[in-house]
Write a protein that holds these residues in place. Structure first.
Motif, PDB file in Angstrom:
ATOM      1  N   GLY A 143      78.088 -21.434  17.732  1.00  0.00           N
ATOM      2  CA  GLY A 143      78.062 -21.801  18.946  1.00  0.00           C
ATOM      3  C   GLY A 143      78.901 -23.009  19.110  1.00  0.00           C
ATOM      4  N   ARG A 159      76.549 -22.133  25.302  1.00  0.00           N
ATOM      5  CA  ARG A 159      76.579 -22.536  24.055  1.00  0.00           C
ATOM      6  C   ARG A 159      75.279 -22.549  23.689  1.00  0.00           C
ATOM      7  N   ARG A 160      74.724 -23.606  24.133  1.00  0.00           N
ATOM      8  CA  ARG A 160      73.795 -24.507  23.216  1.00  0.00           C
ATOM      9  C   ARG A 160      72.586 -23.455  23.633  1.00  0.00           C
ATOM     10  N   GLN A 177      78.005 -25.082  15.075  1.00  0.00           N
ATOM     11  CA  GLN A 177      78.621 -25.876  16.271  1.00  0.00           C
ATOM     12  C   GLN A 177      80.369 -26.064  15.959  1.00  0.00           C
ATOM     13  N   ALA A 237      70.465 -26.683  14.091  1.00  0.00           N
ATOM     14  CA  ALA A 237      71.493 -26.398  14.701  1.00  0.00           C
ATOM     15  C   ALA A 237      72.524 -27.921  13.674  1.00  0.00           C
ATOM     16  N   ASP A 239      76.744 -29.766  13.479  1.00  0.00           N
ATOM     17  CA  ASP A 239      78.464 -29.311  13.973  1.00  0.00           C
ATOM     18  C   ASP A 239      79.169 -29.194  13.073  1.00  0.00           C
TER      19      ASP A 239
END
Length: 524
Positions: A143, A159-160, A177, A237, A239
């Motif tokens: 993402g 994307r989210r 992400q 999710a 990062d």
């Protein structure tokens, strides 16, 4: 360690880490069955780089694609199970997901135009439903890195949303992400490349002051590959990003430093809207406007990692994450800190994730100007080669002698070597020989002569002369002048020389063919 050795070591580590049994394979197949992986987006930028590394790591790889013909030329084509179909088609998904353990979701539909969010939503829902029905153990989705609790651009919002659909699917989904991916062929990187190279002064929106956390494509692939090896399914999710947090303007000027360009002056204009900025990007760079606009809109938000939860799931590479400047060096083909490629001829298979690939879009990669000409003659290849091999020095360049002399004089005035060096031998040519203001880079006796320019020029230039047998028993002569411009001046230089190229290069072809035919007649 070289880039190629590092990639080989990474592939070996993926297939047998530390000599231990692969924990993912233990989960996927208690009886030693190699896990099946489906890649959605195998023809895309990241998919095309991920698939061969999955194959090298020993996974059984399947790709669902509407353009199977785009994979035919890949060296790993016959090692991948290709299913023709659309990722929004339930029947195609059912065929592709049969027996699959892990799904890589690398699809994003920016090229679909204004409706890309609706297209992405439809595909995500179809994949989520089909994966749950097929009993997939893990979905891995790449993402977009984004701030929380603020309105997002349509691109980042889509994307989210895709990540949220997959996370709610019932199939464990790991959403990685990422922000700006640095590598040749990445749309975000190509924007940086071309804006910096073309514009010594850049009028830009205020978002050039926003902070961004770019990540090298090789590090993205590190996380993607490691995600398939997690000991237990994950549904969350996280990062991912590189070690540097930069403003967009700093990214451009760091690119300039690595590329050997002067620092760019960037002027932030409060009145330049995202739409106007995307039109400006579309005018200055080859990135299509339908892709440039969503990317430009996304730059309005600061995209920085909110936490480092990824480290508990997947540790960073053993030698650390790639810095932004090193990622740019890799993307530009710099083998060492200040060394450049010695040839414009590169392999069809990338040595590293940062290298260009044949499947990359036409607008990706560095700017290349080309003057290509071809002529067929009744003279034999040997007769044509005799003429080619005597080029330069006292014999001259077979056309527009006055123009060649003026170019040599100009080079001398600018501090270059000019045409004074001549050549070592009138009849033979070897690699490394100097021929006027060229250096012989490659020779295949009887077939190819490639010269690299050593004249003063704002870029890198080559002249390649090739002769092959033709079907009619004669020869086909091919001539190419290739120029990699450096910055705006390199582009202006090529444009200013175009009228002269028409005289010089067309004349070369005619005279080389005429001399070959005269030589063939005289030898009878």
């Amino acid at each position: 360690m070289t880039e190629r050795e590092a990639e080989a070591e990474a592939a070996a580590a993926l297939s047998s880490p530390s000599g231990m049994e692969d924990p993912y394979r233990s989960r996927a197949g208690a009886q030693g069955i190699t896990p099946r992986v489906l890649v959605l987006g195998a023809t895309g930028y990241l998919g095309g780089r991920l698939v061969p590394r999955l194959v090298a790591a020993g996974y059984r790889v399947r790709a669902l694609t509407r353009g199977g013909s785009r994979l035919v030329g890949a060296p790993w084509h016959d090692q991948v199970d290709i299913v023709d179909g659309d990722a929004s088609d339930p029947d195609a998904l059912a065929r592709a997901l049969d027996g699959v353990d892990v799904v890589y979701y690398l699809i994003h539909s920016m090229s679909a135009g204004r409706d890309f969010a609706a297209v992405d939503r439809r595909i995500a829902r179809a994949v989520a439903s089909a994966a749950t029905h097929a009993g997939v153990q893990q979905i891995i989705y790449l993402g977009g890195l984004h701030p929380r609790d603020v309105p997002l651009s349509p691109h980042l919002s889509s994307r989210r949303e895709v990540g949220e659909i997959l996370l709610a699917s019932g199939t464990p989904t790991l959403v990685l992400q990422a922000g700006v991916v640095i590598g040749s062929g990445s749309a975000s990187f190509e924007m940086v490349r071309h804006l910096t190279e073309v514009l010594p002064v850049m009028p830009a929106p205020r978002w050039v002051r926003n902070r961004i956390q770019p990540i090298a494509v090789r590090d993205v692939l590190h996380y993607l590959l490691a995600a398939a090896r997690l000991p237990e399914p994950v549904n969350r999710a996280v990062d991912i990003g590189g070690p540097d947090v930069l403003r967009y303007g700093q990214m451009m000027n760091a690119y300039a430093v690595v590329a050997g360009l002067p620092q760019r002056r960037i002027i932030a204009l409060p009145v330049l809207t995202p739409r106007l900025a995307s039109l400006w990007v579309g005018l200055v760079t080859p990135v299509p406007q339908r892709i440039a606009r969503p990317l430009v809109e996304s730059l309005q938000q600061e995209c920085v990692m909110q936490d480092h939860a990824i480290d508990a799931l997947i540790p960073p590479p053993a030698d650390g994450l790639t810095t932004y400047r090193d990622a740019v060096r890799l993307a530009l083909g710099r083998i060492e800190m200040d060394a450049v490629e010695t040839s414009w001829v590169d392999g069809r298979v990338p040595r590293a994730p940062s290298d260009p690939m044949p499947s990359d879009p036409d607008w990706s990669g560095r700017t290349v100007f080309l003057d290509a000409r071809e002529r067929t003659t009744a003279a034999s290849p040997a007769a044509v080669w005799r003429v080619i091999s005597q080029i330069g020095g006292a014999r001259g360049w077979y056309s527009a002698s006055i123009l060649w002399a003026l170019r040599g004089l100009m080079d001398r005035v600018l501090g270059g070597v000019g045409l004074q060096r001549g050549r070592r031998s009138r009849l033979t040519v070897r690699e490394g020989d100097a021929i006027d203001f060229w250096r012989v880079e490659a020779v295949e006796p009887g077939r190819l002569l490639r010269l690299r320019a050593e004249m003063r020029v704002p870029g890198d230039a080559w002249l390649e002369l090739v002769v092959d047998e033709s079907g009619s028993g004669g020869a086909t002569y091919r001539q190419r002048a290739v120029f990699f411009p450096r910055g705006l001046w390199g582009r202006l230089y090529w444009l200013s020389m175009l009228p002269f190229h028409g005289l010089i290069f067309a004349g070369m072809v005619s005279e080389i063919i005429a001399d070959s035919e005269r030589g063939a007649t005289d030898s009878r």
